[in-house]
Design an enzyme around this catalytic site. Structure first.
Site, PDB file in Angstrom:
ATOM      1  N   SER A 132      19.380  23.522 -16.991  1.00 12.97           N
ATOM      2  CA  SER A 132      20.220  23.369 -15.807  1.00 12.97           C
ATOM      3  C   SER A 132      19.868  22.043 -15.158  1.00 12.97           C
ATOM      4  O   SER A 132      18.782  21.505 -15.386  1.00 12.97           O
ATOM      5  CB  SER A 132      19.933  24.507 -14.821  1.00 12.97           C
ATOM      6  OG  SER A 132      20.501  24.259 -13.559  1.00 12.97           O
ATOM      7  N   TYR A 145      13.593  30.611  -9.938  1.00 10.34           N
ATOM      8  CA  TYR A 145      14.582  30.193 -10.941  1.00 10.34           C
ATOM      9  C   TYR A 145      14.291  28.777 -11.419  1.00 10.34           C
ATOM     10  O   TYR A 145      14.248  28.508 -12.634  1.00 10.34           O
ATOM     11  CB  TYR A 145      15.992  30.261 -10.354  1.00 10.34           C
ATOM     12  CG  TYR A 145      17.034  29.580 -11.202  1.00 10.34           C
ATOM     13  CD1 TYR A 145      17.485  30.166 -12.381  1.00 10.34           C
ATOM     14  CD2 TYR A 145      17.544  28.335 -10.839  1.00 10.34           C
ATOM     15  CE1 TYR A 145      18.428  29.536 -13.177  1.00 10.34           C
ATOM     16  CE2 TYR A 145      18.491  27.700 -11.632  1.00 10.34           C
ATOM     17  CZ  TYR A 145      18.929  28.306 -12.794  1.00 10.34           C
ATOM     18  OH  TYR A 145      19.856  27.658 -13.584  1.00 10.34           O
TER      19      TYR A 145
END
Length: 271
Positions: A132, A145
Site C-alpha cells: 500500500s 495496519y
C-alpha cells in the site's frame, strides 16, 4: 501447458479483479479466500477456488499442497489478502494487532515459504506482494495496519535479494485509494475501538472522511491495480515497485520532500 497463478484475497476487490485479469492473459488461476462461497462468481471466468485462511497454519499448508498436487507448478504468487483494522494504538487490543500481523504478514510469509521450493526447482517465478502507499507513510489511527505494510515492504526487499539467483522476481505493488470495501471496514473498526474516549473525535473524523461521497469518487478501480499487476508479471524485467491508484504518487512525493513535521501538519488538516 499454461502458467499457473495463485491470487490470495480473491473474493473481492483487487484480488478478484487480478484473478480475472490473469485468466484473460492465459494463466491457469487459483483464487484463494477464507470463504470459498464468495469465489463462486469467479468460477464462470475460469478461476479455480481454493480455500485459504491465513491465520491457520494447517489451512495454509493444505492450500499449498492442493495447488501443487493439481497444477504441478506455480509461476505467479500474488499475495494480496489483507485488511485494515483501524483504531488508536492505546485502544486496540493486542489480540487484534496480532491477528492483523497473522493475516497481513505471517500468513503471507508462510505461503511464500511453501511455494518457493517449487519455483526454485523450476528456475523461475514471480512473487507479487501487494502492500500500500500506507507501507511508506503513516496515518493516525492506522498504526497497526501501517506496521504490517511496512513489514511486508522490508520482507519483500530482503526476499528479492535472496531469491534473485534462482530466477525468481519479487515485485511490490503499492496501491493508493481504491474503491473497495476496505475503507468502510477500517472506519468501522476505528469506531469499535476508539469511538468512545479521548480519540473519539478523530475516529469520527475518519468515519466521515471514509464515508463521504467525495472519497467514494476519489478511489481508483480495483481493475487499475489488476492491470498493473499483470503488467509487472508479464514484464521481461519488472520494476521493484509499482505505485498506482488515486492519491498514491502525490502523497508519497510529499512524504519524500516535506520535513516530517510539515507532513504531520498536512495530515492533521484531514484527520
Amino acid at each position: 501447458m499454461s502458467k499457473v497463478a495463485l491470487v490470495t484475497g480473491a473474493s473481492s476487490g483487487i484480488g478478484a479483479a487480478t484473478a480475472r485479469r490473469l485468466t484473460r492473459a492465459g494463466y491457469t488461476v487459483y483464487g484463494a479466500a477464507r470463504r470459498t462461497d464468495r469465489l463462486a462468481e469467479l468460477a464462470s471466468d475460469g478461476v479455480r477456488a481454493l480455500e485459504l485462511d491465513l491465520t491457520e497454519e494447517s489451512s495454509i499448508e493444505a492450500a499449498a499442497q492442493a495447488l501443487l498436487a493439481e497444477a504441478g507448478r506455480i509461476d505467479v504468487l500474488v499475495n494480496n489478502a489483507g485488511y485494515g483494522s483501524y483504531g488508536a494504538l492505546e485502544d486496540v487490543p493486542l489480540s487484534e494487532a496480532r491477528r492483523q500481523f497473522e493475516v497481513n504478514v505471517f500468513g503471507l510469509a508462510r505461503l511464500t515459504q511453501l511455494l518457493l521450493p517449487t519455483m526454485r526447482a523450476q528456475g523461475s517465478g514471480r512473487i507479487v506482494n501487494v502492500t500500500s502507499m500506507g507501507g511508506r507513510l503513516t496515518m493516525p489511527l492506522g498504526g497497526w495496519y501501517h506496521a504490517t505494510k511496512y513489514a511486508v515492504e522490508a520482507y519483500s526487499d530482503a526476499l528479492r535479494l535472496e531469491v534473485r539467483p534462482f530466477g525468481i522476481d519479487v515485485i511490490i505493488v503499492e496501491p493508493g485509494s481504491i474503491a473497495t470495501e476496505w475503507g468502510g471496514i477500517a472506519a468501522e473498526n476505528a469506531a469499535t475501538f476508539s469511538g468512545q474516549g479521548p480519540y473519539a473525535s478523530r475516529a469520527q473524523a475518519l468515519q466521515r472522511a471514509m464515508s463521504s461521497p467525495r472519497m467514494a469518487n476519489v478511489g481508483s478501480s480495483p481493475e487499475l491495480i489488476a492491470d498493473v499487476i499483470a503488467k509487472g508479471v508479464a514484464a521481461k524485467r519488472p520494476r521493484v515497485r509499482y505505485v498506482a491508484g488515486a492519491l498514491a504518487r502525490p502523497l508519497l512525493t510529499l512524504k519524500a520532500v516535506l520535513p516530517d513535521r510539515a507532513f504531520d501538519a498536512l495530515l492533521a488538516r484531514v484527520l
